[in-house]
Design a protein around this motif. Structure first.
Motif, PDB file in Angstrom:
ATOM      1  N   LEU A   6       0.861  -1.180   0.000  1.00 59.75           N
ATOM      2  CA  LEU A   6       0.000   0.000   0.000  1.00 59.75           C
ATOM      3  C   LEU A   6       0.901   1.235   0.000  1.00 59.75           C
ATOM      4  O   LEU A   6       1.851   1.310   0.772  1.00 59.75           O
ATOM      5  N   ALA A  54       5.531   0.200   7.236  1.00 60.08           N
ATOM      6  CA  ALA A  54       4.783  -0.565   8.240  1.00 60.08           C
ATOM      7  C   ALA A  54       4.525  -1.961   7.681  1.00 60.08           C
ATOM      8  O   ALA A  54       4.171  -2.116   6.509  1.00 60.08           O
ATOM      9  N   GLY A  57       0.654  -3.089   9.751  1.00 59.89           N
ATOM     10  CA  GLY A  57       0.198  -2.029  10.647  1.00 59.89           C
ATOM     11  C   GLY A  57       1.200  -1.558  11.679  1.00 59.89           C
ATOM     12  O   GLY A  57       0.909  -0.636  12.434  1.00 59.89           O
ATOM     13  N   GLU A  71       1.240  -7.398   4.538  1.00 65.17           N
ATOM     14  CA  GLU A  71       0.831  -6.125   3.956  1.00 65.17           C
ATOM     15  C   GLU A  71       1.845  -5.072   4.377  1.00 65.17           C
ATOM     16  O   GLU A  71       2.030  -4.816   5.567  1.00 65.17           O
ATOM     17  N   ALA A  73       3.025  -1.067   4.152  1.00 69.57           N
ATOM     18  CA  ALA A  73       2.524   0.274   3.848  1.00 69.57           C
ATOM     19  C   ALA A  73       3.723   1.209   3.762  1.00 69.57           C
ATOM     20  O   ALA A  73       4.562   1.229   4.662  1.00 69.57           O
TER      21      ALA A  73
END
Lengths: 81, 138
Positions: A6, A54, A57, A71, A73
Motif C-alpha cells: 500500500l 509498516a 500495521g 501487507e 505500507a
C-alpha cells in the motif's frame, strides 16, 4: 512469496498505484521489498530515508523479515492536522 | 471517539463524546483549512489521505500515552480525508479532564503528536493551478 504494497501520498503518485503486489524470494526482508519497489519506480530512490515502512500495521526497520501474505505500507512524512 | 472520515466533521458531536460527570474541564481544538500556505501561497483547497486503520490506532495510542502521563482523561480525535475547501474543519481533538489545566495541556499535546506521526497526508491546491504535498516539521 507475495506481499501486498500500500502506498500513500507522494510515494503513491510516483509508484503509480496505491495497492499492488510484489513477488519476492523466500527470506526477503523489508529492505528487499523497498529495493523491488524502487526498481519498479526509480524516482522513489531519494525518498528511501524519509519513507517509513509498516508491516501489517506496525512500523518496522529494513531488517524486518517478511512472510507470504504480509501487507506493507509505504508512509512518507506525515502532513496531517 | 477515534475516527478518520470523508464527511464533514461535526465538532459538537466530537466534543459531546468526551463529556461526563466528574470531568469539569473540556478543551476542544479545531483545525481549519487556511487560505494561505505556510510559504504564503494562496490556497484553493486541499486533499487529505490517510492509512485509516493505522491512523485510528495512532489516535488511540496518543490518548493512551496522555492518560499514562496525566491520569484520568476522556479523549476524542477525528480527522477529515478527501477534498476540503478553505474554511472547512480538518481535525477535531477534544479532551475532558477533571480540571482545566490538564485539559489544556493534554489537548495541545494530542494535536502536536498527531501532526508528528499520524499516517495522514496533505496535498495543497493553489489558486495558481499548482499543487504540492506538504509535510509537517519533524
Amino acid at each position: 512469496m507475495t506481499v501486498r504494497v500500500l502506498a500513500f501520498a507522494r510515494v503513491r503518485e510516483i509508484l503509480g498505484s496505491n495497492d499492488s503486489t510484489l513477488t519476492l524470494n523466500d527470506g526477503a526482508r523489508v529492505s528487499d521489498a523497498w529495493a523491488a519497489v524502487v526498481e519498479r519506480a526509480p524516482a522513489l530512490a531519494p525518498l528511501a530515508r524519509s519513507t517509513r515502512v509498516a508491516r501489517n500495521g506496525e512500523i518496522v526497520s529494513g531488517e524486518e523479515p517478511l512472510q507470504d501474505g504480509d501487507e506493507l505500507a509505504l508512509l512518507p512524512p506525515s502532513g496531517g492536522g | 471517539m477515534f475516527a478518520v472520515t470523508e464527511t464533514p466533521i461535526d465538532a459538537h458531536r466530537v466534543e459531546a463524546s468526551v463529556l461526563a460527570p466528574g470531568y469539569g474541564g473540556v478543551v476542544t481544538f479545531l483545525g481549519f483549512v487556511r487560505e494561505r500556505s505556510d510559504d504564503d501561497r494562496a490556497v484553493d483547497g486541499l486533499a487529505y489521505e490517510a492509512h485509516e486503520s493505522m491512523a485510528v490506532a495512532e489516535f488511540e495510542k496518543i490518548a493512551a500515552a496522555l492518560r499514562e502521563r496525566y491520569g484520568d482523561l476522556r479523549v476524542a480525535i477525528v480527522h477529515r480525508t478527501g477534498s476540503l475547501n478553505v474554511g472547512e474543519v480538518a481535525v477535531v481533538v477534544a479532551v475532558a479532564a477533571p480540571h482545566r489545566r490538564v485539559a489544556f495541556a493534554a489537548c495541545a499535546e494530542a494535536i502536536d503528536e498527531l501532526k508528528k506521526g499520524a499516517p495522514i497526508w496533505k496535498k495543497e491546491r493553489y489558486l495558481d493551478g499548482t499543487d504540492d504535498w506538504r509535510e509537517n516539521a519533524p
